[in-house]
Structures are given as structure tokens and as C-alpha cells.
Design an enzyme around this catalytic site. Structure first.
Site, PDB file in Angstrom:
ATOM      1  N   GLN A  39      -1.353 -14.974  -2.475  1.00 38.13           N
ATOM      2  CA  GLN A  39      -2.525 -14.552  -1.709  1.00 38.13           C
ATOM      3  C   GLN A  39      -3.786 -14.553  -2.560  1.00 38.13           C
ATOM      4  OE1 GLN A  39      -1.897 -11.332   1.274  1.00 38.13           O
ATOM      5  NE2 GLN A  39       0.096 -11.127   0.301  1.00 38.13           N
ATOM      6  N   THR A  73       0.835  -1.202   0.000  1.00 36.12           N
ATOM      7  CA  THR A  73       0.000   0.000   0.000  1.00 36.12           C
ATOM      8  C   THR A  73       0.867   1.249   0.000  1.00 36.12           C
ATOM      9  OG1 THR A  73      -1.623  -1.240   1.267  1.00 36.12           O
ATOM     10  CG2 THR A  73      -1.937   1.128   1.143  1.00 36.12           C
TER      11      THR A  73
END
Length: 647
Positions: free
Chosen positions: A259, A38
Site C-alpha cells: 500500500q 489500527t
DNA sequence: TCAGCCGCATTTTTT
DNA sequence: ATGCGGCTGA
């Protein structure tokens, strides 16, 4: 325009810095868990702004509202502005979920070919399933399960296929029937001037692929497209990204194939694994330094994922120390498991001063929360369940929202039938059916249908009581519809709530009634955030959000591992580490289950607990549970096995 | 129209 | 165990 604060890149590692400052073009950033993904994404946007890029040309896409909010907030921090400052570059930038962004785009597109207006409403899964049930009963196909039909339709939509395509591809009788149901379903949706979640992506993709002028308009407008959690994109999303970046070719995506846990929603890991085939000149950058976890936790995660055959090999490393071993504890049953977790949490809180908000309990499925919640409240540990039954889909909330939808749209059949029948006032299924039939043959206009039932050609078929109630209903509704464009949504909702007698109808003294009334009050509360005339906007946002604004309090978080993706906690408990739960018994993709466990493990920063129950009650039946095979795949020397409790 | 009863499936997971 | 959908009788 405010000049952005100069960007400090010195705190980034070389790979991160490269990801932030790489020249515009196709870029794939492989970002392992906790590698500052992020951070990179927000720095990249800030860097672009620093290069003089017009914020209006930036499109940043996430999967969840939470991720979008976080991106906006962190970007605001970098730029030194407030997240909602109307004069900041943030205001003209597009940051949001796939669904929200493309709903916005879709509303600006020509929609005649889809049979809807630009004021279409969005049907949630519950609405969609009802439409499917109607289609099933129309077709007399009682042998097909609604779930299976919903699934088939969604799968087709996620592949970019329309009913005709599905029909053409049908290879057996069953598929042919399903494809026909898809067609019938789509007709019903259009009649209601509604789209479902999948349509929010599929329809813009179709429109952009058919209309070159439209495509180049939007592709010219978006000079830089950035995507978070790219491994979770499906075929339609990839196509949309290709379309929107077809002019400037600045597509910057970040993801982690390890993921990828949403293949059941149509996500294709291939999108990330073969990004370089889609974009031959793509740059690839790998972020493998983890800033989150101890090396013990990381090594366990690394070892676990090697058991998967597919995937890009990468080993996360960290400069953090080994820390504490991973605690494994097997308990007698789910109640004792919950008790153990609660005691351990209290011990950490009292003895070590760890605040509760720093701890999380992760589970495979929401149904596991029952036992946990019971023991948490018993032990006086504050907690909040994230996810679970979505606020905006609770019955009482949907009842109220249905009134609002009926006010806004004369064609929203699901909303009309729900609002008309709740609360009970003598308008039952039979009357609704008559109204629906009339509406279907009169432009799908429920206002007209109600008028016909009150004093028109339908009136003779209605009972006097139902007619009287309908007359009142339509009078109220039309009055509110006239005000909806100018009045404060909160005012309007208050009025709806009192005149509809919805609130009273839930005042039956039962233990759930207080909760339901609180939820209705929370809707009123949420409406306070909207300006006069913004009812439709509120309904849009409600349709795409699951959570009501939950107040931040010092509490333990309880959630599924799916819901935990993107989050981190100093202390993590993963419960139900048992065969049949991890991997889930009816899962046909063990590798995805392993990735899910990987996601769970990598949420932990300092302390990780794995718990299992030796027996578990499901549907009133108790059955013995073996330890999850995944636990055995973890290196034994990293585990601290506490003695198992025996019955 | 609707309350009450029975039988059955349910619990996998962003939007 | 529980909640939902479907059926029945008032």
C-alpha cells in the site's frame, strides 16, 4: 489517575496478539489491508499502559489527522474513557501526525541557527509557491517553472539536504541554479519567520542530529514510539524515528509495502523493506488474515499485486465467503459512467436498503468528480466529496486567515501582502512592493513598514489614498494584536470580518458568492472550539489540517484512492478504469499505480464495481479510452462483465 | 490602481 | 472548459 480497564486480548488472532504483547524493542508489523492494523496499534498502546508504562512516554504517530483522531477515539474506547478527558492517560500521551508532533517539538527547540523564532508560522503549498515565484523573479530566472523548483526543493528536504548540501551535489548547471533558488527560498522563509511543511520534519531532524544533549533529552522522554503507515515514511522521518528511539529502542511500526502510494512525496518503500537492516534485532510479525472483504475481492487483489516485481510476498486470506463477483461495466463516456453509478447506488439503496454512507466512489484524480457530482445531485443521491479543494486553502478562507496571521506575526510577509490587498482598497501591487522592500531592510517588520508608509520616510512615495487606507489598516491590526493574547478567537474573527469588509467584498450576487460567504462563516464557526488567547493555536491547527469539520450525514463518499487509504466501505465503485487514468498517463512508476489500484480494491467489503468510459472529454477534447491494463490482470472468473454500452 | 481582455496550461496524489 | 497570470488602456 484512572486505572485502565483490563485489556481483553481473547478477540485477537495469534499474530495480532503477538504484535500487541511483543516485548519492547524494534518491531515491524506487516499488516495487510483489512488485517486489523489500527486494532493492533491501539491494543498495543493499551497493553503498554496495562504494563504500567507512563502515558507521557508514549509517542504515537500517523500521517493524517483523520487517522490520529480515529486512533485516539478507539483507544479511548478500549480504556473506557472519553477521548478528550483531561484526567485520562490519553491526555498526557502524544498522538498525532508527523507534522503536528514535530511542529510541537520544533517550537521547544533552539532555532537561532535557522533564523526563525519559536513563534514561526507554517506556510502551506500555496504560500511556498509564491515565495518560490518571488525568488525566481529576484533571480531573473523566467525560464524555470515554479512547479519544478518547488519539486526540487521538496525532494531535497525530504532527503534531509540543506541548500549547501544541494549546492555541493549539483552536477549540472540546472541543478546548480535550482540549488541556489533553494538557498534564496530558505532565506525568504526565514525572513518571514516561517517554515514550510517539509521544514517541520527537516529542522527537528537537523537539530537533533547536531545537538547530542537535545537528542538524548527527547529520546529519554519517549520510552515507546509507535508509527502507523510506516511504508509511507521518507528519509527524514526514518531518521527522526531513529533519533527518538535511540535511548529506549522501543520502536513499533506497522505498515504494508503493498500500500505504498506516496513515493512522489518522498516516501521510500525501502524503509519498510529494509527495516531489519536498520534494526538488526527487529522482530517481524505478519498479519495476513483479512477481516474486511469477501474472498472474491481478496483473491482479485492478491492476483493483481503479483504483477509487481518488488515487495514482500504475502497472500491475504479471509474466512468470509466468496460473495458477489466483481462487476465490470464499460460505458460510453464519463457522463454515462456517472449515470450508471448513480442508478446502481439508488437501486442498492431502494431495493436492498443499503444506506448511502456505506457506499463510496473512488477515483484516480479529483478532476473526475465533476461528472460524478453532476449526476449525483441530478439523481438526488446525497454525497460528500472528501479532499478536493481543501477548505483552508480556498481563496476567501485564506484571505481571512491572512488577516489573522498578520495580527499574530509582524513578519509573515505572505499574510501581510494578502491582507493588505484583500479586499481591494487602493493598496495595490506597487504599494505592497514598496512595503516589502522597506520591511526587508528593517528587520522584516511589516508594522514598521506600514508606519513608515503612513507618516515616515516611505510616506512621500505613497499616494494619499493608499496612505489613508494603510493608516486605518495598521490601526485596526495593532488594536487586534493587543487583544489576541486574551480575547476569544471567535470574537476577534467576527470583528476582523466586519471591520475588514471582507464579507461584503464577496457579496457580489454571483453564484459563488454565497458559497464563499458560507465558508467565511464556517471559519467563525470553527473558531468557536478555541479558548480565549488561543488564536495562535488555532492557526497552527489550521495550517496542518485540510478539512473543516464536516458533519456526519448519510451520504455517499466521493474521493481519490489516495484519500481512501485506511477506510473501508461495504460497496465501492472505482471509476475511470482506463488506460491513461489507471495507470496515470504521465506516471513513471507503474508498480505504484498498481498498488494504488490495489488500495482501491481492498477498500471494498462486500461489493466492488469497476467502471470505465469508452471515451472521455478532457480540456474540451474528446478522446477514445482503452480499458485499464490492470483490469485485465484480474482473474477473469472473478469478474462479472456487464455488456458494454455502445455509442 | 484596476477592470477587462487574451493566451495558455491545466488535472495526481496525505501534511 | 475553465481559471489563472500577464498585459493594456482608462
Amino acid at each position: 489517575m484512572i486505572t485502565p480497564r483490563p485489556l481483553d486480548l481473547s478477540a485477537l488472532n495469534p499474530a495480532q496478539r503477538e504484535a500487541v504483547t511483543v516485548p519492547p524493542g524494534p518491531v515491524l508489523v506487516f499488516a495487510g489491508a483489512g488485517s486489523g492494523k489500527t486494532r493492533c496499534l491501539t491494543h498495543r498502546i493499551a497493553w503498554l499502559l496495562g504494563q504500567g508504562v507512563d502515558p507521557a512516554g508514549i509517542l504515537a504517530i500517523t500521517f493524517t489527522n483523520k487517522a490520529a483522531r480515529e486512533m485516539r477515539e478507539r483507544l479511548a474506547g478500549l480504556l473506557g474513557v472519553l477521548p478528550e478527558d483531561p484526567n485520562s492517560p490519553l491526555a498526557s500521551m502524544r498522538i498525532g501526525t508527523f507534522h503536528a508532533q514535530f511542529m510541537r517539538l520544533l517550537r521547544t527547540m533552539p532555532l537561532d541557527e535557522f533564523g526563525i523564532t519559536s513563534r514561526f508560522r507554517v506556510y502551506d503549498e500555496d504560500d511556498s509557491e509564491r515565495v518560490v515565484k518571488q525568488a525566481l523573479s529576484d533571480a531573473g530566472a523566467a525560464d524555470l517553472k515554479p512547479d519544478a523548483v518547488v519539486d526540487a526543493i521538496s525532494t531535497w528536504k525530504n532527503l534531509g539536504l540543506q541548500p549547501d548540501d544541494a549546492l555541493a551535489r549539483a552536477s549540472d548547471a540546472r541543478e546548480y541554479r535550482l540549488a541556489n533558488l533553494y538557498a534564496a527560498y530558505q532565506i525568504k522563509l526565514a525572513a518571514s519567520d516561517a517554515v514550510d511543511f517539509d521544514d517541520l520534519l527537516l529542522l527537528p531532524m537537523l537539530a537533533l542530529s547536531r545537538d547530542n544533549a537535545l537528542r538524548s533529552k527527547w529520546a529519554s522522554r519517549f520510552r515507546h514510539v509507535l508509527v502507523d503507515e510506516f511504508q509511507d515514511t521518507n528519509a527524514v522521518q526514518l531518521e527522526l524515528l531513529k533519533q527518538l528511539s535511540s535511548v529506549h529502542r522501543s520502536l513499533w511500526v506497522v505498515g504494508d509495502d503493498s500500500q505504498s502510494i506516496y513515493s512522489w512525496r518522498g516516501a521510500q518503500v525501502e524503509n519498510i523493506l529494509s527495516f531489519e537492516e536498520s534494526f538488526p534485532d527487529a522482530r517481524r510479525i505478519v498479519l495476513d488474515q483479512n477481516y474486511r472483504s469477501t474472498t472474491t475481492i481478496l483473491n482479485a487483489a492478491n492476483q493483481l499485486i503479483t504483477a509487481n516485481s518488488r515487495g514482500i510476498a504475502k497472500k491475504l486470506w479471509s474466512s468470509h465467503g466468496a460473495g458477489h463477483g466483481i462487476v465490470f461495466k464499460r460505458l460510453i463516456d464519463e457522463d454515462n459512467e456517472a449515470l450508471f453509478i448513480v442508478r446502481e447506488m439508488r437501486r442498492l439503496h431502494v431495493q436492498l436498503g443499503v444506506s448511502y454512507e456505506k457506499m463510496a466512489i473512488l477515483m484516480r484524480k479529483n478532476s473526475q468528480s465533476r461528472a460524478l457530482e453532476a449526476k449525483l445531485s441530478l439523481g438526488g443521491v446525497p454525497y460528500r466529496v472528501i479532499g478536493g479543494v481543501k477548505f483552508w486553502t480556498r481563496v476567501e478562507v485564506k484571505d481571512l486567515v491572512s488577516w489573522l496571521r498578520a495580527i499574530v506575526s509582524p513578519r509573515d510577509g505572505m499574510a501581510w501582502s494578502r491582507a493588505l490587498s484583500k479586499p481591494k482598497r487602493g493598496i495595490g501591487a506597487a504599494s505592497i512592493e514598496k512595503l516589502a522592500e522597506y520591511a526587508a531592510s528593517h528587520g522584516n517588520d511589516w508594522v514598521a513598514a506600514c508606519s513608515a508608509a503612513v507618516s515616515g520616510e516611505l510616506a512621500v512615495t505613497m499616494r494619499a489614498a493608499a496612505r489613508e487606507q494603510l493608516s486605518q489598516f495598521i490601526l485596526l491590526r495593532n488594536g487586534w494584536a493587543n487583544e489576541a493574547g486574551s480575547v476569544e478567537p471567535q470574537q476577534l474573527i467576527r470583528r476582523v470580518l466586519s471591520s475588514s469588509h471582507l464579507l461584503e467584498s464577496y457579496d457580489d450576487g454571483s453564484d459563488t458568492s454565497q458559497r464563499r460567504q458560507d465558508n467565511l462563516a464556517e471559519v467563525v464557526n470553527a473558531a468557536g472550539a478555541y479558548e480565549p488567547g488561543q488564536l495562535e493555536r488555532m492557526l497552527d491547527e489550521v495550517a496542518l489540517s485540510s478539512e473543516a469539520d464536516n458533519e456526519a450525514k448519510e451520504a455517499v463518499s466521493v474521493m481519490t484512492m489516495h484519500a481512501a487509504k485506511g477506510l473501508e466501505f461495504p460497496v465501492v465503485f472505482i471509476c475511470g478504469c482506463e488506460a491513461g487514468i489507471l495507470p496515470m498517463i504521465n506516471s513513471d512508476d507503474v508498480e505504484e499505480e498498481r498498488r494504488l489500484f490495489y488500495v482501491g480494491i481492498t477498500r471494498a467489503q462486500r461489493l466492488l464495481y469497476l467502471t470505465a468510459a469508452a471515451q472521455r472529454s478532457t480540456w474540451g477534447k474528446t478522446s477514445p479510452q482503452a480499458v485499464s491494463p490492470f483490469v485485465r490482470e484480474l482473474p477473469a472468473d472473478l469478474l462479472t462483465k456487464l455488456p458494454a454500452d455502445r455509442a
